[in-house]
Each structure stands twice: as structure tokens, then as C-alpha cells.
Write a protein that holds these residues in place. Structure first.
Motif, mmCIF file in Angstrom:
data_model
loop_
_atom_site.group_PDB
_atom_site.id
_atom_site.type_symbol
_atom_site.label_atom_id
_atom_site.label_comp_id
_atom_site.label_asym_id
_atom_site.label_seq_id
_atom_site.Cartn_x
_atom_site.Cartn_y
_atom_site.Cartn_z
ATOM 1 N N LYS A 37 36.974 42.318 28.287
ATOM 2 C CA LYS A 37 38.148 41.461 28.191
ATOM 3 C C LYS A 37 38.083 40.390 29.274
ATOM 4 O O LYS A 37 37.626 40.632 30.392
ATOM 5 C CB LYS A 37 39.422 42.287 28.357
ATOM 6 N N PHE A 38 38.564 39.202 28.929
ATOM 7 C CA PHE A 38 38.538 38.062 29.843
ATOM 8 C C PHE A 38 39.261 38.388 31.144
ATOM 9 O O PHE A 38 38.771 38.081 32.230
ATOM 10 C CB PHE A 38 39.170 36.850 29.156
ATOM 11 N N SER A 39 40.426 39.035 31.039
ATOM 12 C CA SER A 39 41.214 39.345 32.236
ATOM 13 C C SER A 39 40.542 40.397 33.113
ATOM 14 O O SER A 39 40.736 40.405 34.325
ATOM 15 C CB SER A 39 42.615 39.800 31.841
ATOM 16 N N PHE A 92 40.440 40.049 40.092
ATOM 17 C CA PHE A 92 40.082 39.941 41.515
ATOM 18 C C PHE A 92 38.991 40.947 41.889
ATOM 19 O O PHE A 92 38.076 40.634 42.639
ATOM 20 C CB PHE A 92 41.326 40.158 42.374
ATOM 21 N N SER A 93 39.081 42.166 41.370
ATOM 22 C CA SER A 93 38.069 43.178 41.672
ATOM 23 C C SER A 93 37.059 43.310 40.544
ATOM 24 O O SER A 93 36.305 44.280 40.499
ATOM 25 C CB SER A 93 38.748 44.528 41.912
ATOM 26 N N PRO A 139 33.913 37.285 39.828
ATOM 27 C CA PRO A 139 34.233 36.310 40.870
ATOM 28 C C PRO A 139 33.299 36.310 42.071
ATOM 29 O O PRO A 139 32.780 35.254 42.452
ATOM 30 C CB PRO A 139 35.655 36.688 41.292
ATOM 31 N N GLU A 140 33.064 37.458 42.671
ATOM 32 C CA GLU A 140 32.222 37.465 43.867
ATOM 33 C C GLU A 140 30.775 37.115 43.535
ATOM 34 O O GLU A 140 30.101 36.417 44.290
ATOM 35 C CB GLU A 140 32.283 38.830 44.560
ATOM 36 N N ARG A 141 30.299 37.574 42.387
ATOM 37 C CA ARG A 141 28.914 37.290 42.001
ATOM 38 C C ARG A 141 28.717 35.801 41.743
ATOM 39 O O ARG A 141 27.747 35.203 42.197
ATOM 40 C CB ARG A 141 28.560 38.115 40.769
ATOM 41 N N ILE A 142 29.647 35.178 41.031
ATOM 42 C CA ILE A 142 29.521 33.746 40.739
ATOM 43 C C ILE A 142 29.678 32.926 42.008
ATOM 44 O O ILE A 142 28.899 31.993 42.258
ATOM 45 C CB ILE A 142 30.553 33.328 39.669
#
Length: 160
Positions: A50-52, A57-58, A62-65
Motif C-alpha cells: 500500500k502507498f501509505s 515514516f517507518s 523514505p530513509e532508503r531514497i
């Protein structure tokens, strides 16, 4: 989660006693009981696509990109600084924004496609190139890029 009980009998060495009138031999056995889970091998959890969940946040994205963008940004900022002598702020003000936006879009899309297909980064990592190493290198690049920009802002000139 269901569990089964396993009983195991373990033979113990013979104990021989010699009373004054006769000789006796006693055999002992120890019975051990232990509980065992039905699932002996841990099953991998199904990854949500799922997109969400992917962009939470976890979540995995996000952190990888951000780490991948920081690694490319740090290396390219240092390369331009070494070749042209421009600091980070001069690079941004002299046409660096369109290149940054294009790189961000391509890299973000390339990072999101496997995640939306349900592929985990941990499943593709082996040897020296592990997903943990990528995260740590990304974190170091994020700190390095911020430190580079801060140092150049404070000194007012390029680092190299």
C-alpha cells in the motif's frame, strides 16, 4: 500458535552397588520434556504494498531514497567542487536545481517500483553489498552533505 510436547529418554551410566551379601545393578533413565513450536522455520512476513505503508515514516522507502539521493549528491558535489572549485551553494544557484529534481524523480521512481511489487531490499542483499550497508552509507552521506554545506557556509568558501 500451537506447540507440541516432545519427550526424550536419555540413558544414564549404570550404577553398581555391592552390598555385603549380593551385587545389584541399577539402570537409570532421564526423561526430558520440552515444548516445540509447530513452525520450526520462521516464515517471512508479507510486505505491504500500500502507498501509505511504503511511504510511511517507518516504512521501507523514505530513509532508503533519501540515503541514495544523499550519496549521489555528496559525490557529485565533491566532484564539481574538485573540478570547478564551486561550493555547494554556487552549484545550486548556477543551474543545479533542474539536475537535482531530475535525479530525484528518476531515483525515487526506480526505488519505489520494486517496493510496490513487494520486493524487500533484504532479499536482494548478499556479501558486502547488504541493505544494512546501504542504509549506513546513506546516513553517512546525509551527514556528510550537511557538514559540507555547513562548513562552506561558515567559512564562506569551497572546502577544497
Amino acid at each position: 500458535m500451537a506447540a507440541t510436547s516432545v519427550f526424550m529418554a536419555t540413558p544414564v551410566a549404570r550404577l553398581t552397588t555391592t552390598p555385603s551379601s549380593s551385587r545389584r545393578t541399577l539402570n537409570f533413565a532421564v526423561v526430558r520434556c520440552m515444548s516445540q513450536d509447530q513452525q520450526s522455520s520462521p516464515a517471512l512476513k508479507k510486505v505491504s504494498t500500500k502507498f501509505s505503508d511504503v511511504l510511511a515514516f517507518s516504512g521501507p522507502a523514505p530513509e532508503r531514497i533519501n540515503g541514495r539521493l544523499a550519496m549521489i549528491g555528496f559525490v557529485s558535489a565533491m566532484a564539481v567542487e574538485l573540478t570547478n572549485g564551486q561550493d555547494v551553494f554556487a552549484q545550486i544557484s548556477h543551474g543545479g536545481v533542474p539536475a537535482f529534481v531530475a535525479t530525484s524523480l528518476v531515483l525515487s521512481l526506480a526505488s519505489l517500483v520494486p517496493l510496490f511489487k513487494g520486493v524487500r531490499a533484504e532479499s536482494k542483499s548478499s556479501g558486502l553489498m547488504t541493505s544494512d550497508a546501504e542504509l549506513w552509507n546513506g546516513r553517512a552521506a546525509m551527514l556528510g552533505l550537511v557538514a559540507l554545506a555547513f562548513t562552506e557556509y561558515v567559512t564562506g568558501s569551497a572546502l577544497v
